[in-house]
Each structure stands twice: as structure tokens, then as C-alpha cells.
Design a protein around this motif. Sequence first.
Motif, short mmCIF file in Angstrom:
data_model
loop_
_atom_site.label_atom_id
_atom_site.label_comp_id
_atom_site.label_asym_id
_atom_site.label_seq_id
_atom_site.Cartn_x
_atom_site.Cartn_y
_atom_site.Cartn_z
N VAL A 47 0.91 -1.23 0.01
CA VAL A 47 0.06 -0.08 0.04
C VAL A 47 0.77 1.14 0.03
N ILE A 48 0.30 2.25 -0.37
CA ILE A 48 1.05 3.60 -0.39
C ILE A 48 0.95 4.29 0.87
N CYS A 49 1.92 4.48 1.66
CA CYS A 49 1.87 4.96 2.93
C CYS A 49 1.30 6.29 3.00
N PRO A 50 0.10 6.53 3.92
CA PRO A 50 -0.30 7.90 3.74
C PRO A 50 0.77 8.79 4.14
N ALA A 51 1.54 8.58 5.39
CA ALA A 51 2.52 9.34 5.94
C ALA A 51 3.83 9.83 5.06
N CYS A 52 4.31 8.94 4.57
CA CYS A 52 5.44 9.20 3.53
C CYS A 52 5.60 8.82 2.16
N GLU A 53 4.36 8.20 1.75
CA GLU A 53 3.97 8.18 0.34
C GLU A 53 5.04 7.25 -0.33
#
Length: 264
Positions: A47-53
Motif C-alpha cells: 500500500v502507499i503509506c499515507p504518511a511518507c507516500e
Amino acid sequence: MAAPTVEPKARKRRRKTRTKNISTLPPLLASEFTARQIDLTPAKEHVICPACENRTPITGILGTPVLVPHHTTPYHHRTTTPRRCSNSNRRIILDIMTEAWRAELAERAEESAAVASRRSTKVVPRPKRGPAPTPVHRLAEHGPQSAPALPRLIPLLERARHAVDQHRAACPLCRAGGRCDAGRALEFRFAETNASCTIAREQLHHQEHRRGVSAAAPKQRRSQWAAVLPAVRDTDTRRANVPATPGRPEAPAQAGTVNVPTTA
């Protein structure tokens, strides 16, 4: 005899045990990610991490799915001061099925292809056309700043003739009957200027003739009408004096009219 050297063997690494720590942050929902932000392919879940992308794998699919501990910078960035992302070991709830995710991904791919195949709706204005260029056969009529062509070309012709004569007098090859490159170029220039003057004279003569014809046309018409006017008046007089036919009350035909007999 030298003793054989013993190559050092690498020390066997101890396998790091998986941590059981779970982030205290609220869990993420897989349904809140778009089809391009999450991948539910078996054995490739990420998944694309919402915090660090960054692309972050998902572990514990069969138990408690969490985000793998990772840094805020991509793995290929070799930084000396790595920083751990705050979403490490954060739970993620897989509330969508793999089949639904694949269907949404395929639908988005079809929409993107349809949008890419559309034609642009931007209206491109046509360039404004300027005045039509002057035809080649009328170039001699137009000079710079609307100056007459023939008065402008006559000094150029005299200058070109003087240049040819001066070169022939100074060049021994041209004086003997030959032609050098400079003399040939001067003769070409003189011939072109002479041809332009000839065309300008012909066009000027044609314009003067056309003006004369246009000016003489009304006078010629008036003289022609004056020549046939007595005959026309005599014909009108004789036509007016014709007696009426007995039994017909109609008046005699007037000048310029024709009586058409009517059938009973």
C-alpha cells in the motif's frame, strides 16, 4: 613448504524474530485507498503509506495485517540519518475482497484509456490571412513606398550599364572578348534590370491605353446616339401618323409601344 592459508568463513546471521509490537494509531481501512494506491495481489500485498507516500508491504495477511516497519525515505536512498515512519506496524483492515479490487482496477484502466483516446476540444483559432501577394506579372507596377516602377528602374539601368562599361575598360580579359566571373555577374545584373524596364514600359503603355479607352467610351457612345437620333425621331413620327384601322377603336401605336391584337 608454505602452509596453506585458511579462508575466513562468514559468520552465520541470526534470524530476526518478527516483532509483536503494534502501533497505537487507529487502523487504516483498505476501502479508503484507491485501486492504484493499494495492491492486493496474493504474496505481493502493499500500500502507499499515507504518511511518507512510499510503497510499503503489508504483513500478517492471515492474522493481523500491519504495515511493515519502514523509513520516511525510499529504500534506495542511502541516507546516513534514516528516520522511521510513524505508520510502521500500523494495522490495516482489509475490508474489501481481492475480486472487487481487481474489478475496480480494470474499470479505472478502461476509463483512462477512453479519456486518452478522446480528441481535444480546444478550439484552435485559424491564423488571420494577410493581403494577397502581388502576382508576378504585376511586380513591375509596384515599387517601394508606392513609387512608380519605371522612374525608379531607369537610374538603376544606367548605373548597371555604367558598371559594365567601366569593368570592360579595366579588365583585360573582358576587353579582349572573354568573360570573367565579375564581368558575367555585372552583365547578368544589367540584363535583368533591362528586362524589368521593358516590362514596366509595356505595362505603363497598357495602362495609358486602358485609361484612354475608358475616357473615350462615353464620348463615342454620345456620338453614336447623335448619329442615329434623326432616324429614330423620323420613325417615331411616321409611326404616330399611321391611321387607325376601320372597326377598331384602338388608338394608333405610340412610339416605343406595340399593339397586340386580342382574339374575340
